[in-house]
Design an enzyme around this catalytic site. Structure first.
Site, PDB file in Angstrom:
ATOM      1  N   TYR A 251       0.848  -1.183   0.000  1.00 36.84           N
ATOM      2  CA  TYR A 251       0.000   0.000   0.000  1.00 36.84           C
ATOM      3  C   TYR A 251       0.891   1.244   0.000  1.00 36.84           C
ATOM      4  O   TYR A 251       1.671   1.449   0.926  1.00 36.84           O
ATOM      5  CB  TYR A 251      -0.920  -0.013   1.215  1.00 36.84           C
ATOM      6  CG  TYR A 251      -1.767   1.222   1.302  1.00 36.84           C
ATOM      7  CD1 TYR A 251      -2.783   1.442   0.382  1.00 36.84           C
ATOM      8  CD2 TYR A 251      -1.530   2.177   2.267  1.00 36.84           C
ATOM      9  CE1 TYR A 251      -3.537   2.593   0.434  1.00 36.84           C
ATOM     10  CE2 TYR A 251      -2.294   3.330   2.327  1.00 36.84           C
ATOM     11  CZ  TYR A 251      -3.295   3.530   1.406  1.00 36.84           C
ATOM     12  OH  TYR A 251      -4.037   4.676   1.458  1.00 36.84           O
TER      13      TYR A 251
ATOM     14  N   ASP B 136      -0.803  -6.893   6.975  1.00 37.58           N
ATOM     15  CA  ASP B 136      -1.883  -6.052   6.454  1.00 37.58           C
ATOM     16  C   ASP B 136      -2.781  -6.969   5.634  1.00 37.58           C
ATOM     17  O   ASP B 136      -2.437  -7.394   4.536  1.00 37.58           O
ATOM     18  CB  ASP B 136      -1.304  -4.918   5.601  1.00 37.58           C
ATOM     19  CG  ASP B 136      -2.391  -3.988   5.036  1.00 37.58           C
ATOM     20  OD1 ASP B 136      -3.568  -4.389   5.029  1.00 37.58           O
ATOM     21  OD2 ASP B 136      -2.038  -2.874   4.603  1.00 37.58           O
TER      22      ASP B 136
ATOM     23  N   LYS C 238     -12.165  -0.373   3.865  1.00 35.34           N
ATOM     24  CA  LYS C 238     -12.325  -1.190   2.672  1.00 35.34           C
ATOM     25  C   LYS C 238     -13.386  -2.276   2.929  1.00 35.34           C
ATOM     26  O   LYS C 238     -14.516  -1.936   3.171  1.00 35.34           O
ATOM     27  CB  LYS C 238     -10.976  -1.762   2.262  1.00 35.34           C
ATOM     28  CG  LYS C 238      -9.823  -0.718   2.284  1.00 35.34           C
ATOM     29  CD  LYS C 238      -9.995   0.376   1.261  1.00 35.34           C
ATOM     30  CE  LYS C 238      -8.998   1.530   1.422  1.00 35.34           C
ATOM     31  NZ  LYS C 238      -7.605   1.157   1.526  1.00 35.34           N
TER      32      LYS C 238
HETATM   33  C1  PLP Z   1      -6.466   1.668   2.127  1.00 38.99           C
HETATM   34  C2  PLP Z   1      -5.399   0.802   2.628  1.00 38.99           C
HETATM   35  C3  PLP Z   1      -4.630   1.179   3.745  1.00 38.99           C
HETATM   36  C4  PLP Z   1      -4.834   2.503   4.459  1.00 38.99           C
HETATM   37  O1  PLP Z   1      -6.088   2.552   5.073  1.00 38.99           O
HETATM   38  P1  PLP Z   1      -6.902   3.916   5.334  1.00 38.99           P
HETATM   39  O2  PLP Z   1      -8.138   3.440   6.013  1.00 38.99           O
HETATM   40  O3  PLP Z   1      -7.136   4.565   4.005  1.00 38.99           O
HETATM   41  O4  PLP Z   1      -6.042   4.760   6.218  1.00 38.99           O
HETATM   42  C5  PLP Z   1      -3.647   0.302   4.177  1.00 38.99           C
HETATM   43  N1  PLP Z   1      -3.416  -0.869   3.558  1.00 38.99           N
HETATM   44  C6  PLP Z   1      -4.138  -1.260   2.474  1.00 38.99           C
HETATM   45  C7  PLP Z   1      -3.846  -2.570   1.843  1.00 38.99           C
HETATM   46  C8  PLP Z   1      -5.139  -0.436   1.978  1.00 38.99           C
HETATM   47  O5  PLP Z   1      -5.844  -0.822   0.903  1.00 38.99           O
END
Ligand code: PLP
Length: 381
Positions: free
Chosen positions: A106, A179, A204
């Protein structure tokens, strides 16, 4: 909630752990906006678990309890964003710690890390997530404190073997954090594979409706590092609002339905478009041609996720033209919502981006898959 561990995760998510409000009988939690909580004459809290809302608002309880159950975690915590959750992990490390992260991940986090680690005294080393031996070569025995991985990883959907990464990290005395935003607890449970921490951008899939920014961490153990993370959130105050936490518990009730539909549609789109003459390649871990397919088949449960990327023959201009011809896909960043999005990552990330300029990233929603396929076919024609 008693006995809920025997129930399937789908059931726990749909019912928010069989939620029934003991005072009203409501089957949906209320939104509790209070920032502070009353005490008796001896200054004892009337309800011991809630004192002040910066870190212990009852509004977080339902979403945190459901996520804890879905990740099979010892504890879970909401944050104001996915980035805030990730930042809390790195800010809980000490100067001098060696940390390892993938080169492709990311991009917001990668950008922040390269800037932050130097100033914080963390030694950051990046590895190539597409090369199974690269991680082992980057971890340093007794020196590495944290291994951070993202799987499948943005925007090539490389798959990292979580169990193998956990073994490597632990053998060197390091923690493994994953993540798992793209995989969701529906498709992968990193803690069961040996990870110590799981991070989600709840913006997401967990929320799934494009109307909340939130993040979360879940832990395998309530250990000293988790205590430090709890203090970090308590003191730093990176918490969601009550309404956002409430929306999140609502969104999570349909998590399994949404993720399974998106996965099934993404697989079909990837398979049907793979031979298309306008495409250089389709990047999707569910395809046998994807380098991470064998690991994904072992590691992912019942689907390969709703994210895929198309590499368009003809480079940047051709890719932009395809995105511009789409009528059903919406051109926007972000992912994991009920509506399908198409994005030219290179335009978003700018000239220093490692993403190929011919790449379009698709977030598949829950629309009729035939509409999505027709839209892509006419855009590629
Ligand atoms: C969007 C995203 C983030 C960051 O999250 P936010 O809620 O926008 O701060 C981190 N890792 C991945 C894989 C993402 O898609």
């Amino acid at each position: 909630m008693a006995g809920s561990n025997k129930l399937k995760p789908e059931t726990c998510a749909a019912q928010a752990l069989h939620f029934v409000d003991p005072t009203t009988g409501a089957i949906v939690p209320g939104i509790q906006p209070s920032t502070t909580f009353a005490r008796d004459q001896d200054y004892r809290l009337i309800v011991p678990s809630h004192s002040y809302a910066r870190d212990e608002s009852p509004s977080f309880d339902a979403a945190e309890a459901v996520l804890q159950r879905l990740e099979n975690a010892a504890d879970a915590m909401l944050f104001s964003s996915g980035m805030a959750a990730a930042v809390a992990v790195f800010q809980s490390l000490a100067p001098g710690d060696h940390v390892v992260a993938p080169r492709v991940m990311y991009w917001g986090l990668r950008n922040w890390l390269t800037d932050f680690c130097g100033r914080w005294g963390l030694e950051l080393e990046l590895f190539d997530p597409g090369d199974p031996r690269a991680l082992a070569g980057t971890i340093r025995q007794g020196r590495t404190r944290l291994v951070w991985i993202e799987t499948p990883s943005n925007p090539t959907w490389d798959v990292i073997d979580i169990a193998a990464a956990a073994e490597l990290a632990h053998a060197a005395g390091a923690m493994l954090a994953v993540d798992s935003t793209a995989a969701t607890p529906v498709l992968t449970r990193p803690l069961e594979l040996g990870a110590d921490l799981v991070m989600h951008s709840a913006t997401k899939y967990l929320n799934g409706h494009g109307d909340v920014v939130a993040g979360a961490l879940a832990t395998a153990q309530r250990d000293e590092f988790w205590e430090r993370l709890c203090r970090q959130r308590h003191d730093g105050g990176a918490i969601p609002g009550s309404f956002e936490a409430w929306l999140l518990q609502r969104g999570m009730r349909t998590l399994f339905l949404r993720v399974r539909q998106a996965s099934a549609s993404a697989l079909r789109i990837a398979q049907e478009l793979e031979p298309h003459p306008a495409l250089e390649s389709v990047l999707y871990p569910g395809l046998e041609s994807h380098p991470g397919h064998a690991i994904a088949r072992r590691q992912m449960l019942g689907g390969y996720g709703g994210m895929l990327s198309l590499r368009i023959r003809g480079g940047r201009e051709a890719a932009l033209a395809v995105a511009n011809r789409c009528r059903v896909f919406i051109r926007a960043t972000s992912l994991g919502g009920v509506e399908s999005l198409i994005e030219h990552r290179f335009s978003i990330e700018g000239p220093t981006s490692p993403v190929p300029p011919d790449l379009l990233r698709l977030s598949i929603g829950v629309e009729a898959v035939d509409d999505l396929l027709d839209d892509l076919r006419q855009a590629l024609a």
